[in-house]
Design a protein around this motif. Structure first.
Motif, PDB file in Angstrom:
ATOM      1  N   GLU A 238       5.946 140.538  52.963  1.00  0.00           N
ATOM      2  CA  GLU A 238       5.515 139.722  54.092  1.00  0.00           C
ATOM      3  C   GLU A 238       5.655 138.234  53.820  1.00  0.00           C
ATOM      4  OE1 GLU A 238       1.838 140.805  55.879  1.00  0.00           O
ATOM      5  OE2 GLU A 238       2.887 142.307  57.073  1.00  0.00           O
ATOM      6  N   TYR A 239       5.448 137.816  52.583  1.00  0.00           N
ATOM      7  CA  TYR A 239       5.544 136.372  52.373  1.00  0.00           C
ATOM      8  C   TYR A 239       6.982 135.893  52.389  1.00  0.00           C
ATOM      9  CZ  TYR A 239       5.887 137.400  47.305  1.00  0.00           C
ATOM     10  OH  TYR A 239       6.241 137.858  46.076  1.00  0.00           O
ATOM     11  N   HIS A 357     -12.428 134.369  38.163  1.00  0.00           N
ATOM     12  CA  HIS A 357     -12.050 134.904  39.464  1.00  0.00           C
ATOM     13  C   HIS A 357     -13.245 134.756  40.403  1.00  0.00           C
ATOM     14  CE1 HIS A 357     -10.030 137.693  42.140  1.00  0.00           C
ATOM     15  NE2 HIS A 357     -11.211 138.207  42.358  1.00  0.00           N
ATOM     16  N   THR A 358     -13.167 133.834  41.326  1.00  0.00           N
ATOM     17  CA  THR A 358     -14.323 133.606  42.195  1.00  0.00           C
ATOM     18  C   THR A 358     -13.940 133.748  43.654  1.00  0.00           C
ATOM     19  OG1 THR A 358     -13.772 131.303  41.936  1.00  0.00           O
ATOM     20  CG2 THR A 358     -15.714 132.080  40.756  1.00  0.00           C
ATOM     21  N   GLU A 362     -17.687 134.335  51.860  1.00  0.00           N
ATOM     22  CA  GLU A 362     -16.921 134.319  53.105  1.00  0.00           C
ATOM     23  C   GLU A 362     -17.772 133.675  54.196  1.00  0.00           C
ATOM     24  OE1 GLU A 362     -13.993 134.865  55.563  1.00  0.00           O
ATOM     25  OE2 GLU A 362     -13.755 135.855  53.637  1.00  0.00           O
TER      26      GLU A 362
ATOM     27  N   ASP B 365      -1.199 141.690  57.027  1.00  0.00           N
ATOM     28  CA  ASP B 365      -1.775 141.948  55.720  1.00  0.00           C
ATOM     29  C   ASP B 365      -2.073 140.645  54.990  1.00  0.00           C
ATOM     30  OD1 ASP B 365      -2.496 142.843  53.288  1.00  0.00           O
ATOM     31  OD2 ASP B 365      -0.509 143.525  52.678  1.00  0.00           O
ATOM     32  N   SER B 369       0.941 138.554  52.506  1.00  0.00           N
ATOM     33  CA  SER B 369       1.690 137.509  53.181  1.00  0.00           C
ATOM     34  C   SER B 369       1.668 136.175  52.437  1.00  0.00           C
ATOM     35  CB  SER B 369       1.188 137.332  54.601  1.00  0.00           C
ATOM     36  OG  SER B 369      -0.157 136.976  54.592  1.00  0.00           O
ATOM     37  N   LEU B 370       0.973 136.122  51.304  1.00  0.00           N
ATOM     38  CA  LEU B 370       0.974 134.883  50.520  1.00  0.00           C
ATOM     39  C   LEU B 370       1.577 135.177  49.151  1.00  0.00           C
ATOM     40  CD1 LEU B 370      -2.669 133.737  51.281  1.00  0.00           C
ATOM     41  CD2 LEU B 370      -0.601 133.094  52.472  1.00  0.00           C
ATOM     42  N   GLY B 414      -6.752 123.712  47.564  1.00  0.00           N
ATOM     43  CA  GLY B 414      -5.307 123.553  47.470  1.00  0.00           C
ATOM     44  C   GLY B 414      -4.741 123.909  46.114  1.00  0.00           C
ATOM     45  N   ARG B 416      -5.871 126.128  44.082  1.00  0.00           N
ATOM     46  CA  ARG B 416      -6.163 127.493  43.623  1.00  0.00           C
ATOM     47  C   ARG B 416      -5.109 128.471  44.126  1.00  0.00           C
ATOM     48  NH1 ARG B 416     -12.277 127.091  44.784  1.00  0.00           N
ATOM     49  NH2 ARG B 416     -11.940 129.030  45.849  1.00  0.00           N
ATOM     50  N   TYR B 417      -5.137 129.667  43.546  1.00  0.00           N
ATOM     51  CA  TYR B 417      -4.124 130.669  43.880  1.00  0.00           C
ATOM     52  C   TYR B 417      -4.697 131.710  44.846  1.00  0.00           C
ATOM     53  CZ  TYR B 417      -0.992 128.751  40.437  1.00  0.00           C
ATOM     54  OH  TYR B 417      -0.141 127.924  39.764  1.00  0.00           O
ATOM     55  N   HIS B 419      -5.141 134.832  44.946  1.00  0.00           N
ATOM     56  CA  HIS B 419      -5.992 135.950  44.532  1.00  0.00           C
ATOM     57  C   HIS B 419      -7.453 135.563  44.406  1.00  0.00           C
ATOM     58  CE1 HIS B 419      -6.857 135.120  40.169  1.00  0.00           C
ATOM     59  NE2 HIS B 419      -6.045 134.150  40.484  1.00  0.00           N
ATOM     60  N   GLU B 420      -7.743 134.267  44.432  1.00  0.00           N
ATOM     61  CA  GLU B 420      -9.133 133.844  44.308  1.00  0.00           C
ATOM     62  C   GLU B 420      -9.854 133.859  45.644  1.00  0.00           C
ATOM     63  OE1 GLU B 420      -9.454 130.160  41.994  1.00  0.00           O
ATOM     64  OE2 GLU B 420      -7.399 130.576  41.388  1.00  0.00           O
ATOM     65  N   PHE B 421      -9.140 134.234  46.701  1.00  0.00           N
ATOM     66  CA  PHE B 421      -9.752 134.175  48.023  1.00  0.00           C
ATOM     67  C   PHE B 421      -9.953 135.571  48.596  1.00  0.00           C
ATOM     68  CE2 PHE B 421      -7.580 130.215  47.330  1.00  0.00           C
ATOM     69  CZ  PHE B 421      -8.508 129.281  47.747  1.00  0.00           C
ATOM     70  N   SER B 422     -10.928 135.669  49.509  1.00  0.00           N
ATOM     71  CA  SER B 422     -11.160 136.952  50.161  1.00  0.00           C
ATOM     72  C   SER B 422     -10.160 137.128  51.301  1.00  0.00           C
ATOM     73  CB  SER B 422     -12.577 136.976  50.709  1.00  0.00           C
ATOM     74  OG  SER B 422     -12.682 136.020  51.726  1.00  0.00           O
ATOM     75  N   GLY B 423     -10.153 138.318  51.879  1.00  0.00           N
ATOM     76  CA  GLY B 423      -9.188 138.623  52.933  1.00  0.00           C
ATOM     77  C   GLY B 423      -9.237 137.638  54.090  1.00  0.00           C
ATOM     78  N   GLY B 424     -10.433 137.309  54.540  1.00  0.00           N
ATOM     79  CA  GLY B 424     -10.559 136.400  55.673  1.00  0.00           C
ATOM     80  C   GLY B 424     -10.059 135.006  55.333  1.00  0.00           C
ATOM     81  N   GLN B 425     -10.339 134.570  54.114  1.00  0.00           N
ATOM     82  CA  GLN B 425      -9.879 133.237  53.707  1.00  0.00           C
ATOM     83  C   GLN B 425      -8.365 133.201  53.577  1.00  0.00           C
ATOM     84  OE1 GLN B 425     -12.373 133.049  50.260  1.00  0.00           O
ATOM     85  NE2 GLN B 425     -13.606 131.416  51.146  1.00  0.00           N
ATOM     86  N   VAL B 455     -16.000 139.117  59.780  1.00  0.00           N
ATOM     87  CA  VAL B 455     -14.964 138.131  59.488  1.00  0.00           C
ATOM     88  C   VAL B 455     -14.032 137.990  60.689  1.00  0.00           C
ATOM     89  CG1 VAL B 455     -13.188 137.475  57.860  1.00  0.00           C
ATOM     90  CG2 VAL B 455     -15.127 138.801  57.089  1.00  0.00           C
ATOM     91  N   GLN B 458     -15.397 135.556  63.199  1.00  0.00           N
ATOM     92  CA  GLN B 458     -15.205 134.143  62.859  1.00  0.00           C
ATOM     93  C   GLN B 458     -13.767 133.709  63.076  1.00  0.00           C
ATOM     94  OE1 GLN B 458     -16.346 134.112  58.801  1.00  0.00           O
ATOM     95  NE2 GLN B 458     -18.485 134.601  59.247  1.00  0.00           N
TER      96      GLN B 458
END
Lengths: 365, 529
Positions: A238-239, A357-358, A362, B365, B369-370, B414, B416-417, B419-425, B455, B458
């Motif tokens: 996808e990316y 890993h943080t 949300e 997804d 997608s990133l 900016g 960060r990578y 994988h450090e974010f949740s699905g919504g982020q 999520v 929002q």
């Protein structure tokens, strides 16, 4: 906007480095192999039949860099001075001094002062003995190692460039390009490389560039399949589709988004390309179709060991040096493969990477 | 009414190394009862069921009392476990696509469970297979027995999975998100089937789901979990009508609400398509004529005005994603596409690439997608760097910061990578990547489908705000009518590549004209909102 310190390596790369470091055997193998290669790069300073520096009649000479004629040292011949020649040696000793390398023989120096028949057994004069022409085996192994590794490096680098470019283009564009490319490659890979080299040996005097060129024509074939498969897979991620929707041109997408994926498979393949290159070169030399006579080559040493079974130091030296070199490479390859294996992380019980890993809240409960 | 206790967990906790996935969970199921465990992703609902039955990978630690039909589960030998799992306890997992072995026929896989647990062979096994497939209401049973998994649709595969789960008359059936991967109309049928089987066999059912809609209809009791702990439990009616815990209320409230902002009376059209169709050529078999092309989208007309959201709904395989990709020239199509004043279908190569910054896409997804190898600032700024090479580094940094702020992400993210974010982020990052180019059209391909309800809500609010601020048109693709209702001005219902119905969103939803739309609406149970 205050930009926070950006880590130079992506977290994936850092994790892989960590896994590789945790594999002690691979890590040490890499260091030992690197050290051996660096040492062998300075082979001229370790084993040479010329002094490194010398003084003659209050004048400085650097025979390592400059060829001086014998007349310079009051000899008779205008040819390059032979510093092992008793006359020259004595002249210089009487009017100055010489700094010799630890091993005063180069890979092609014929030692004429050996007592008894050649090949002569290991002694203080020749640490690993001499071969059947009276040449120092240690010097030959040292130069041979350097030549093998340099050859393998050049071949691997060339194969990667060719393999990644050709495989990448096929995989990324797919369709007719892929179909045509694959068929051509199938035909091409049907050509027998070893026979080509042997035929070539009867047509031209093979030197290292000829060998490199011919082997390069074929060694990239193995990589194409891997790279092509990776590109085929990645082009529909996808990316990658997002980058295409953004209007990025194909070459940028390939370089920035697809290639990093494909490099994983390529990197794991490198040690095998490398060992393959070394063994092929050795095998050709052993058969006598490889490097020109006189070149320092491990394959030629193996052949000498076979022909002089009464001089076991030849066979043993060749065996040990080849097996140490190839084992080190296999260990490094193993470590690389594990480092790139995503399923391997579990057993890599190691201190957590610097950046924890943080998944931040949300803003939900 | 005293019911027989079938399955009971007391003070169950599951740990993976240092992290606690479930702690102190009490749960029980009686015979003939459906108990639902609900919670958002990561709340430990699946882990607790798998942990209780010893199905977690090594490295996990399960503590607490576990009894099944009077048997202490903690003391079972591996042999006893095998007799229990698949025999007296049946499982149905989420992914119908991957839980069948693609190399064996349906009949063979069904017969295998029968042979292992009941020793049935030959004709007896085949007879039982037919019975089972009839019980799960599959058509053309004899054909199916010889069919391969890839020849079946998702719903059919899930029915086969259920047939396998009930093959040995289990006393307890554990259904882990059994319908999440399926279309809404199929979901209802599968759950009705489970209800029916439960009544007939007197099974206990443990239904694990995040979909409150389904749970409300099909469960007797509900257990709400959050962060590995039990938040609330009670009868379905009690929990849904008088929730006690704040978290439960939050979950129940998290139904997408609101309506899109009103449009000015006559906005100018932005995108128009005439006779737009997509078909894929099938491969030509050797020495035989080429079969007719597969038509993904039948030629249709479509119009999108400025600042407007057009919702495209339909089940999987209805061609809605293909249609959107065709509109922005990501898949080849025939027909005429007019974007603003330009003919999009006539552009190609560099001209098309330049034009692409006007229309962007956000995929479903958030994990795929990133690029995992690029920090967020690079991901977001990539398009900007290409389309505006005249901007210097400071200007780019500035724009990235503005865009991240616009999608409500912290300014320091900016570096960060992903994988450090949740699905919504992550989905917000994907939106930022699209927005930074200031597009006039944004295609949203199921942007909320992989996210939890809270999520989703929002994200929908964010999308509406962005639309109002920048006057962007959205092409909003979804199978979720509740989400579409909160987003779309107009609605287009697709089925098998054809427009079934279209019109004003509220009109279509309140007075549907076609049976198909009515079925969709009934299945989505919009009355809850």
């Amino acid at each position: 906007m205050q930009r926070t310190q950006r880590p130079r390596l992506s977290p994936i790369t850092r994790r892989r480095l960590q896994v590789f470091r945790d594999n002690r055997r691979a890590y040490w193998s890499l260091w030992i192999f690197g050290l051996l290669f660096v040492v062998s790069l300075g082979a001229e300073l370790i084993a040479n039949d010329k002094p490194i520096v010398m003084q003659y009649q209050d004048q400085w000479y650097a025979p390592l860099l400059v060829d001086y004629p014998e007349t310079e040292f009051d000899g008779f011949l205008p040819t390059t001075a032979d510093y092992h020649d008793p006359f020259v040696y004595e002249q210089i000793e009487r009017h100055g001094w010489m700094l010799w390398p630890p091993v005063p023989f180069s890979y092609q120096t014929l030692d004429r002062d050996i007592q008894g028949p050649v090949p002569s057994p290991p002694s203080t004069r020749h640490w690993f003995g001499t071969d059947d022409q009276g040449r120092d085996v240690f010097a030959r192994v040292l130069y041979g190692f350097r030549l093998s590794v340099a050859f393998a490096l050049a071949l691997t680098a060339g194969s990667i460039v060719l393999g990644v470019v050709i495989g990448g283009v096929q995989g990324y564009y797919g369709g007719k390009i892929d179909l045509l490319g694959q068929r051509l490659i199938e035909i091409w890979s049907g050509l027998p490389m070893l026979f080509l080299l042997i035929i070539l040996a009867s047509l031209v005097e093979p030197n290292i560039w000829w060998l490199l060129g011919i082997m390069l024509l074929f060694s990239w074939l193995g990589l194409v399949d891997i790279v092509r498969a990776e590109f085929l897979r990645a082009r529909n991620l996808e990316y990658v589709r997002a980058a295409r929707a953004m209007g990025l041109p194909s070459h940028l997408i390939m370089r920035r988004h697809v290639l990093p994926n494909a490099m994983v498979a390529t990197l794991t393949f490198i040690p095998f390309l490398f060992t393959g290159a070394i063994t092929t070169l050795t095998a050709l030399d052993f058969l006598g179709f490889g490097l020109p006579p006189g070149s320092p080559s491990l394959g030629e040493l193996v052949a000498q060991g076979k022909n002089n079974l009464q001089a076991p130091w030849l066979g043993i030296t060749a065996f040990v040096s080849l097996s140490v070199m190839l084992s080190l490479l296999v260990f490094i390859g193993e470590g690389l493969r594990d480092a790139f294996d995503p399923r391997h992380i579990v057993s890599a019980a190691s201190p957590r990477p610097a950046q924890p890993h943080t998944p931040v809240q949300e803003s939900l409960p | 009414m005293s019911r027989q206790r079938l399955f009971e967990l007391r003070r169950l906790s599951v740990r993976f190394g240092d992290s606690v996935a479930v702690s102190n969970l009490d749960l029980h199921i009686d015979r003939g009862e459906t108990v639902a465990v609900v919670g958002e992703s990561g709340s430990g609902k699946s882990v607790s069921a798998l942990g209780a039955l010893g199905l977690l990978p090594p490295g996990s630690q399960v503590d607490g009392e576990r009894t099944f039909d009077g048997q202490n589960l903690a003391q079972l030998s591996p042999r006893q476990w095998n007799a229990l799992r698949g025999g007296r306890i049946g499982f149905v997992f989420q992914e119908p696509m991957t839980s069948l072995n693609p190399l064996h026929t349906i009949g063979k896989q069904l017969a295998e469970t029968l042979r292992l647990h009941q020793g049935l062979r030959g004709e007896a096994a085949r007879k039982r297979c037919r019975e089972l497939l009839a019980q799960v209401k599959l058509p053309r049973i004899d054909e199916l027995l010889a069919a391969w998994p890839h020849q079946l649709s998702g719903g059919q595969r899930q029915r086969v999975m259920i047939a396998m789960a009930i093959a040995n008359d289990p006393q307890l059936l554990i259904a882990d998100e059994p319908t999440t991967a399926l279309d809404v109309t199929v979901q209802q049928a599968i759950l009705a089937l489970l209800d029916d089987l439960r009544r007939r066999h007197g099974m206990g059912v443990l239904l694990i789901s995040h979909d409150l809609n389904l749970v409300r209809r099909h469960a007797d009791r509900v257990v709400v979990m959050h962060d590995g702990t039990l938040v609330e439990t009670g009868t379905t009616q009690a929990v849904f009508e008088t929730p006690r815990a704040a978290y439960t209320r939050k979950l129940l409230d998290a139904i997408p609400e609101g309506r899109p902002a009103r449009l000015p009376s006559a906005p100018e059209p932005l995108l128009a398509a005439e006779r737009l169709g997509v078909s894929f050529a099938r491969p030509k078999p050797f020495l035989r004529p080429r079969p007719p092309a597969f038509v993904a989208v039948e030629p249709l007309a479509l119009q999108l005005r400025r600042g407007e959201t057009l919702g495209i709904v339909g089940e999987s395989g209805s061609g809605k994603s293909t249609l959107a990709s065709a509109l922005i020239r990501l898949v080849p199509a025939e027909g005429e596409i007019r974007f603003g004043e330009r003919r999009l279908d006539k552009l190609s190569g560099n001209a098309l690439r330049r034009e692409r910054r006007q229309f962007q896409i956000v995929f479903q997804d958030p994990y795929g997608s990133l690029s995992p190898r690029m920090p967020v600032a690079d991901i977001v700024s990539e398009g900007l760097r290409f389309h505006h090479p005249e901007l210097d580094e400071d200007a780019i940094t500035q724009r990235v910061a503005e865009t991240l702020a616009e999608v409500d992400l912290p300014a320091d993210c900016g570096a960060r990578y992903p994988h450090e974010f949740s699905g919504g982020q992550r989905q917000r990052i994907a939106i930022a990547r699209a927005l930074i180019l200031k597009p006039r059209l944004l295609v949203l391909d199921e942007p909320t489908s992989a996210l939890d309800r809270t999520v989703q809500k929002q994200l929908i609010e964010l999308l509406r705000t962005v639309q109002a601020r920048h006057d962007i048109s959205y092409l909003f693709i979804s199978h979720d009518l509740a989400v579409v209702r909160a987003m779309a001005h107009r609605l287009m219902v697709l089925k098998e590549g054809r427009i079934v119905e279209q019109g004003d969103c509220d009109t279509v939803l309140t007075t549907p004209q076609s049976d198909y739309t009515r079925a969709l609406i009934a299945a989505a149970d919009l009355s809850l909102a």
